[in-house]
Design a protein around this motif. Structure first.
Motif, PDB file in Angstrom:
ATOM      1  N   ARG A 132      33.981  91.761  47.206  1.00 22.36           N
ATOM      2  CA  ARG A 132      34.458  93.001  47.562  1.00 22.36           C
ATOM      3  C   ARG A 132      33.430  93.857  48.432  1.00 22.36           C
ATOM      4  O   ARG A 132      33.677  95.100  48.449  1.00 22.36           O
ATOM      5  CB  ARG A 132      34.886  93.760  46.304  1.00 22.36           C
ATOM      6  N   GLY A 133      32.590  93.097  48.968  1.00 20.82           N
ATOM      7  CA  GLY A 133      31.717  93.604  49.981  1.00 20.82           C
ATOM      8  C   GLY A 133      30.254  93.210  49.702  1.00 20.82           C
ATOM      9  O   GLY A 133      30.117  92.725  48.539  1.00 20.82           O
ATOM     10  N   ILE A 134      29.305  93.677  50.399  1.00 20.83           N
ATOM     11  CA  ILE A 134      27.996  93.559  50.124  1.00 20.83           C
ATOM     12  C   ILE A 134      27.409  94.405  48.960  1.00 20.83           C
ATOM     13  O   ILE A 134      26.480  94.205  48.133  1.00 20.83           O
ATOM     14  CB  ILE A 134      26.942  93.571  51.187  1.00 20.83           C
ATOM     15  N   GLN A 135      27.756  95.496  48.890  1.00 16.82           N
ATOM     16  CA  GLN A 135      27.209  96.678  48.104  1.00 16.82           C
ATOM     17  C   GLN A 135      27.737  96.658  46.748  1.00 16.82           C
ATOM     18  O   GLN A 135      28.944  96.611  46.393  1.00 16.82           O
ATOM     19  CB  GLN A 135      27.608  98.200  48.813  1.00 16.82           C
TER      20      GLN A 135
ATOM     21  N   GLY B 169      31.674 103.659  32.549  1.00 15.38           N
ATOM     22  CA  GLY B 169      32.025 103.605  31.212  1.00 15.38           C
ATOM     23  C   GLY B 169      32.548 102.013  30.905  1.00 15.38           C
ATOM     24  O   GLY B 169      32.659 101.847  30.013  1.00 15.38           O
ATOM     25  N   SER B 170      32.172 101.027  31.824  1.00  7.85           N
ATOM     26  CA  SER B 170      32.349  99.811  31.480  1.00  7.85           C
ATOM     27  C   SER B 170      31.253  99.030  30.650  1.00  7.85           C
ATOM     28  O   SER B 170      31.469  97.912  30.010  1.00  7.85           O
ATOM     29  CB  SER B 170      32.346  98.788  32.971  1.00  7.85           C
ATOM     30  N   GLY B 171      30.114  99.913  30.644  1.00  7.16           N
ATOM     31  CA  GLY B 171      29.000  99.190  29.661  1.00  7.16           C
ATOM     32  C   GLY B 171      28.364  98.014  30.356  1.00  7.16           C
ATOM     33  O   GLY B 171      27.376  97.469  29.767  1.00  7.16           O
ATOM     34  N   CYS B 172      28.510  98.000  31.468  1.00  4.96           N
ATOM     35  CA  CYS B 172      28.005  96.485  32.156  1.00  4.96           C
ATOM     36  C   CYS B 172      27.197  97.027  33.498  1.00  4.96           C
ATOM     37  O   CYS B 172      27.999  97.713  34.366  1.00  4.96           O
ATOM     38  CB  CYS B 172      28.961  95.331  32.286  1.00  4.96           C
ATOM     39  N   ALA B 173      26.045  96.682  33.739  1.00  2.00           N
ATOM     40  CA  ALA B 173      25.359  96.860  34.836  1.00  2.00           C
ATOM     41  C   ALA B 173      25.428  96.008  35.939  1.00  2.00           C
ATOM     42  O   ALA B 173      25.044  96.168  37.146  1.00  2.00           O
ATOM     43  CB  ALA B 173      23.808  97.370  34.534  1.00  2.00           C
ATOM     44  N   ASP B 174      26.092  94.891  35.807  1.00  2.00           N
ATOM     45  CA  ASP B 174      26.120  93.951  36.615  1.00  2.00           C
ATOM     46  C   ASP B 174      27.443  93.868  37.335  1.00  2.00           C
ATOM     47  O   ASP B 174      28.272  94.351  36.895  1.00  2.00           O
ATOM     48  CB  ASP B 174      26.147  92.249  35.835  1.00  2.00           C
ATOM     49  N   ASP B 175      27.421  93.314  38.710  1.00  2.00           N
ATOM     50  CA  ASP B 175      28.682  93.023  39.518  1.00  2.00           C
ATOM     51  C   ASP B 175      28.439  91.946  40.017  1.00  2.00           C
ATOM     52  O   ASP B 175      28.069  91.981  41.278  1.00  2.00           O
ATOM     53  CB  ASP B 175      28.532  94.382  40.632  1.00  2.00           C
TER      54      ASP B 175
ATOM     55  N   GLY C 137      25.264  92.587  43.699  1.00  2.00           N
ATOM     56  CA  GLY C 137      25.134  92.284  42.413  1.00  2.00           C
ATOM     57  C   GLY C 137      24.809  90.889  42.072  1.00  2.00           C
ATOM     58  O   GLY C 137      23.983  90.552  41.183  1.00  2.00           O
ATOM     59  N   LEU C 138      25.148  89.983  43.008  1.00  2.00           N
ATOM     60  CA  LEU C 138      24.755  88.651  42.692  1.00  2.00           C
ATOM     61  C   LEU C 138      23.635  88.406  42.961  1.00  2.00           C
ATOM     62  O   LEU C 138      22.686  87.464  42.250  1.00  2.00           O
ATOM     63  CB  LEU C 138      25.542  87.629  43.500  1.00  2.00           C
ATOM     64  N   LEU C 139      22.692  89.062  43.911  1.00  2.00           N
ATOM     65  CA  LEU C 139      21.233  88.708  44.284  1.00  2.00           C
ATOM     66  C   LEU C 139      20.494  89.466  42.948  1.00  2.00           C
ATOM     67  O   LEU C 139      19.484  88.921  42.776  1.00  2.00           O
ATOM     68  CB  LEU C 139      21.106  89.759  45.473  1.00  2.00           C
ATOM     69  N   GLU C 140      20.852  90.551  42.380  1.00  2.00           N
ATOM     70  CA  GLU C 140      20.411  90.982  41.341  1.00  2.00           C
ATOM     71  C   GLU C 140      20.216  90.190  40.266  1.00  2.00           C
ATOM     72  O   GLU C 140      19.092  90.093  39.677  1.00  2.00           O
ATOM     73  CB  GLU C 140      20.910  92.397  41.012  1.00  2.00           C
ATOM     74  N   ILE C 141      21.324  89.852  39.549  1.00  2.00           N
ATOM     75  CA  ILE C 141      21.439  88.692  38.858  1.00  2.00           C
ATOM     76  C   ILE C 141      20.530  87.561  38.927  1.00  2.00           C
ATOM     77  O   ILE C 141      19.676  87.073  38.152  1.00  2.00           O
ATOM     78  CB  ILE C 141      22.728  88.111  38.674  1.00  2.00           C
ATOM     79  N   ALA C 142      20.476  86.944  40.270  1.00  2.00           N
ATOM     80  CA  ALA C 142      19.721  85.723  40.628  1.00  2.00           C
ATOM     81  C   ALA C 142      18.126  86.234  40.696  1.00  2.00           C
ATOM     82  O   ALA C 142      17.162  85.278  40.322  1.00  2.00           O
ATOM     83  CB  ALA C 142      20.061  85.315  41.993  1.00  2.00           C
ATOM     84  N   LEU C 143      17.814  87.410  40.955  1.00  2.00           N
ATOM     85  CA  LEU C 143      16.480  87.728  41.021  1.00  2.00           C
ATOM     86  C   LEU C 143      15.757  87.965  39.751  1.00  2.00           C
ATOM     87  O   LEU C 143      14.528  88.065  39.464  1.00  2.00           O
ATOM     88  CB  LEU C 143      16.199  89.142  41.957  1.00  2.00           C
ATOM     89  N   ARG C 144      16.722  88.322  38.812  1.00  2.00           N
ATOM     90  CA  ARG C 144      16.188  88.621  37.418  1.00  2.00           C
ATOM     91  C   ARG C 144      15.601  87.381  36.924  1.00  2.00           C
ATOM     92  O   ARG C 144      14.780  87.272  35.839  1.00  2.00           O
ATOM     93  CB  ARG C 144      17.172  89.103  36.547  1.00  2.00           C
ATOM     94  N   ARG C 145      16.069  86.057  37.512  1.00  2.00           N
ATOM     95  CA  ARG C 145      15.596  84.731  36.739  1.00  2.00           C
ATOM     96  C   ARG C 145      13.866  84.550  37.223  1.00  2.00           C
ATOM     97  O   ARG C 145      13.303  83.618  36.618  1.00  2.00           O
ATOM     98  CB  ARG C 145      16.382  83.824  37.283  1.00  2.00           C
ATOM     99  N   PHE C 146      13.559  85.462  38.035  1.00  2.00           N
ATOM    100  CA  PHE C 146      12.076  85.332  38.461  1.00  2.00           C
ATOM    101  C   PHE C 146      11.236  86.229  37.264  1.00  2.00           C
ATOM    102  O   PHE C 146      10.062  86.351  37.512  1.00  2.00           O
ATOM    103  CB  PHE C 146      11.744  85.775  39.797  1.00  2.00           C
TER     104      PHE C 146
END
Length: 325
Positions: free
Chosen positions: A16-19, A25-31, A37-46
């Motif tokens: 749905r875009g890069i941003q 209210g979803s209680g989830c910080a990931d997208d 959002g996918l970059l953030e998830i992948a970077l946390r593995r470092f």
């Protein structure tokens, strides 16, 4: 803390875009439906010790692709030393490949803490790809939209149109009027939450270059002969320092309408010279996202350079950065 500049490419069809976009209210910080959002998830593995925030150079909308986009991010490693940039690239790409995601990191590099991926961008270049049905096939029952051949490799990668009056010379003639400094308010979609767009100076932009060049099909050898027999392929190239929300797609949509004589060249002139949301001609439509590619983000090389005192890492690592940056 070290700042990393990443160059990346992606096929935007399924995102749905890069941003990143978070539902309140979803209680989830990931997208996981956005590139950011996918970059953030992948970077946390470092396992950086800091809470990091990705900064985008260019926001591409849902369905828009990128051959070359950039971001920067600040990461602090547990031992205080910089991450090896080649390992960052490898680790991120390994993550995307394992999930079957059409995202690739082209390169990762250390940059000064004063560098900003968006603010230091000198220019951005977009290409819009068109496949125009040849005139001798227009009106043929076999080219009805539900019968028409479209190479599967180009599905959601190119905008295919079929109109007997389409003239590429007319399209180039109206497009060239948009080069230079203009108020592009007519060609801006309203973005929610952006108060700056109400500022009269906000819609003033300088377009450095517009060209329309003959292109080729991206189809494989098995489909290319038929693709070339059915279509003429064109690349619309637009270069500027920055663009308004959906500006490129609205401009291209208006140019296509003029090329097909659904609107007149006078209509285009008035849309450009009388900047207003009310000046938009309803017979023009916004070009679909899937034909648009962000191709290049340019920087001044000096903005990427460290002074000797700023270089991160050990003496040996500093020498490596100097010689390979």
């Amino acid at each position: 803390m070290n700042r990393y500049l990443m160059k990346l490419s992606y096929i935007g069809t399924r995102f749905r875009g890069i941003q990143k976009s978070i539902i309140p209210g979803s209680g989830c910080a990931d997208d996981p439906l956005s590139i950011e959002g996918l970059l953030e998830i992948a970077l946390r593995r470092f396992e950086p010790v800091n809470e990091f925030k990705i900064k985008l150079s260019s926001r591409t909308d849902a369905g828009v692709h990128a051959l070359h986009n950039t971001i920067h991010v600040d990461l602090q490693r547990k031992n205080g030393q910089p991450y090896r940039t080649d390992k960052v690239t490898q680790g991120l790409n390994r993550s995307f490949i394992s999930q079957g995601l059409p995202i690739r990191i082209i390169s990762t590099g250390l940059v000064p803490m004063s560098f900003h991926a968006r603010l230091h961008a000198k220019s951005r270049t977009y290409i819009y790809r068109l496949g125009v049905l040849r005139k001798n096939l227009c009106g043929d029952p076999r080219t009805h939209p539900l019968n028409r051949f479209i190479p599967i490799e180009e599905l959601d990668r190119c905008y295919f149109i079929a109109h007997p009056k389409f003239e590429i010379d007319r399209m180039l003639r109206v497009a060239k009027q948009f080069e230079g400094y203009h108020d592009f308010r007519t060609f801006m979609s309203i973005a929610r939450g952006n108060d700056r767009q109400m500022d009269p100076s906000y819609t003033l932009r300088q377009i450095d270059h517009i060209s329309i060049e003959r292109s080729i099909s991206m189809a494989s050898v098995f489909n290319r002969e038929l693709a070339d027999k059915c279509y003429e392929f064109w690349d619309i190239r637009i270069k500027a320092k920055s663009f308004l929300y959906k500006q490129v797609r609205r401009m291209v949509g208006a140019w296509i309408a003029a090329a097909e004589e659904r609107i007149s060249e006078r209509d285009i002139y008035e849309m450009l010279t009388i900047p207003s949301q009310n000046s938009w001609c309803d017979r023009a439509v916004v070009a679909p996202a899937y034909g648009l590619y962000l191709c290049q983000v340019e920087y001044n090389p000096t903005d990427l350079e460290f002074s000797q005192d700023e270089l991160p890492g050990t003496t040996e690592e500093k020498q490596t950065i100097v010689t390979t940056h």
